[in-house]
Design a protein around this motif. Structure first.
Motif, PDB file in Angstrom:
ATOM      1  N   ALA A 151       0.905  -1.352   0.004  1.00 54.79           N
ATOM      2  CA  ALA A 151       0.002  -0.002   0.003  1.00 54.79           C
ATOM      3  C   ALA A 151       0.837   1.176   0.036  1.00 54.79           C
ATOM      4  CB  ALA A 151      -0.991   0.037   1.115  1.00 54.79           C
ATOM      5  N   GLY A 152       2.057   1.251   0.075  1.00 54.40           N
ATOM      6  CA  GLY A 152       3.000   2.260   0.031  1.00 54.40           C
ATOM      7  C   GLY A 152       3.691   2.735   1.317  1.00 54.40           C
ATOM      8  N   PHE A 153       3.414   1.799   2.243  1.00 54.11           N
ATOM      9  CA  PHE A 153       4.068   2.165   3.751  1.00 54.11           C
ATOM     10  C   PHE A 153       5.645   1.907   3.495  1.00 54.11           C
ATOM     11  CE2 PHE A 153      -0.406   2.230   5.008  1.00 54.11           C
ATOM     12  CZ  PHE A 153      -0.476   3.237   5.985  1.00 54.11           C
ATOM     13  N   ALA A 154       6.436   2.393   4.304  1.00 56.29           N
ATOM     14  CA  ALA A 154       7.555   2.366   4.305  1.00 56.29           C
ATOM     15  C   ALA A 154       8.145   2.200   5.772  1.00 56.29           C
ATOM     16  CB  ALA A 154       8.608   3.506   3.838  1.00 56.29           C
ATOM     17  N   ILE A 155       8.939   1.189   6.085  1.00 53.81           N
ATOM     18  CA  ILE A 155       9.569   0.903   7.380  1.00 53.81           C
ATOM     19  C   ILE A 155      10.354   2.158   7.952  1.00 53.81           C
ATOM     20  CG2 ILE A 155      11.101  -0.523   8.783  1.00 53.81           C
ATOM     21  CD1 ILE A 155       9.892  -2.998   6.950  1.00 53.81           C
ATOM     22  N   VAL A 156       9.966   2.593   9.114  1.00 58.47           N
ATOM     23  CA  VAL A 156      10.626   3.656   9.750  1.00 58.47           C
ATOM     24  C   VAL A 156      11.525   3.354  10.954  1.00 58.47           C
ATOM     25  CG1 VAL A 156       9.344   5.408   8.469  1.00 58.47           C
ATOM     26  CG2 VAL A 156       8.673   4.621  10.467  1.00 58.47           C
ATOM     27  N   GLY A 157      11.244   2.263  11.527  1.00 58.89           N
ATOM     28  CA  GLY A 157      11.929   1.790  12.741  1.00 58.89           C
ATOM     29  C   GLY A 157      11.281   0.519  13.197  1.00 58.89           C
ATOM     30  N   THR A 158      11.848   0.323  14.292  1.00 58.44           N
ATOM     31  CA  THR A 158      11.279  -0.877  15.180  1.00 58.44           C
ATOM     32  C   THR A 158      11.373  -0.397  16.651  1.00 58.44           C
ATOM     33  OG1 THR A 158      13.363  -2.026  15.272  1.00 58.44           O
ATOM     34  CG2 THR A 158      11.929  -2.549  13.827  1.00 58.44           C
ATOM     35  N   GLU A 159      10.559  -1.098  17.446  1.00 59.57           N
ATOM     36  CA  GLU A 159      10.747  -0.824  19.066  1.00 59.57           C
ATOM     37  C   GLU A 159      10.238  -2.093  19.740  1.00 59.57           C
ATOM     38  OE1 GLU A 159       6.690   1.452  20.258  1.00 59.57           O
ATOM     39  OE2 GLU A 159       8.235   2.777  19.559  1.00 59.57           O
ATOM     40  N   ILE A 160      10.737  -2.526  20.850  1.00 61.70           N
ATOM     41  CA  ILE A 160      10.276  -3.335  21.704  1.00 61.70           C
ATOM     42  C   ILE A 160       9.119  -2.924  22.669  1.00 61.70           C
ATOM     43  CG2 ILE A 160      11.025  -5.152  23.526  1.00 61.70           C
ATOM     44  CD1 ILE A 160      12.460  -5.456  20.706  1.00 61.70           C
ATOM     45  N   SER A 161       7.984  -3.653  22.479  1.00 57.64           N
ATOM     46  CA  SER A 161       6.871  -3.301  23.138  1.00 57.64           C
ATOM     47  C   SER A 161       6.004  -4.599  23.675  1.00 57.64           C
ATOM     48  CB  SER A 161       5.855  -2.661  22.367  1.00 57.64           C
ATOM     49  OG  SER A 161       6.377  -1.425  21.596  1.00 57.64           O
TER      50      SER A 161
END
Length: 174
Positions: A130-140
């Motif tokens: 859909a056009g989303f780009a990965i911008v990061g990760t986090e631990i949750s």
């Protein structure tokens, strides 16, 4: 090809949506779920809140008129995010991608964000198509797994016009 559509959630949808959101495999894959998916009172309170909030757009996802899930946009700390839930018996049919394309046509705010468990490869693919780009990760902490896991954060600045049109029409990209 089946017709995917969005419509407002009706009171008559709530029992089916509650059952979909209790499916153990779906809860595990979604990971970031209600603390107790079996708590109907908490579900009803949450749905009443999101259905009346001006900062939330929540829709039923239907296939040929049959309820198969829900999709929403909401605001957290000033950022608009999207989320969706498709009944497990309909996974792998392109429904989430078509529903997301339809929602993004009506939710014109940009940027818009999405989050998914980093091991939820299918959901990450839906978002990236859909056009989303990965911008990061986090631990949750993921209630659906009762542990901390890595969550991938994605951002959409402008929809990929060709990809959205193809996803909405059901055409798969190579």
């Amino acid at each position: 090809m089946a017709e995917v559509a969005l419509r407002p959630i009706d009171d008559s949808d709530l029992d089916a949506l509650f059952e979909q959101m209790r499916d153990p495999e779906s809860v595990r894959m979604a990971a970031f779920t209600a603390e107790n998916p079996d708590d109907r009172t908490a579900f009803d309170v949450h749905m009443a809140k999101v259905r009346t909030s001006p900062e939330v757009t929540t829709r039923a996802v239907t296939v040929d008129g049959r309820l198969v899930g829900s999709i929403a946009s909401f605001v957290v700390d000033g950022d608009t995010e999207v989320t969706y839930w498709i009944d497990r018996s309909f996974w792998g049919q392109g429904i989430a991608g078509r529903a997301l394309a339809l929602l993004l046509e009506s939710v014109r705010v940009r940027p818009v964000f999405a989050r998914a468990a980093s091991d939820n490869v299918r959901s990450l693919k839906v978002l990236q198509r859909a056009g989303f780009a990965i911008v990061g990760t986090e631990i949750s902490f993921a209630s659906g797994r009762r542990m901390e896991i890595e969550e991938t954060i994605l951002r959409l600045d402008e929809p990929a016009k060709t990809a959205l049109s193809d996803v909405a029409s059901g055409v798969r990209q190579p």
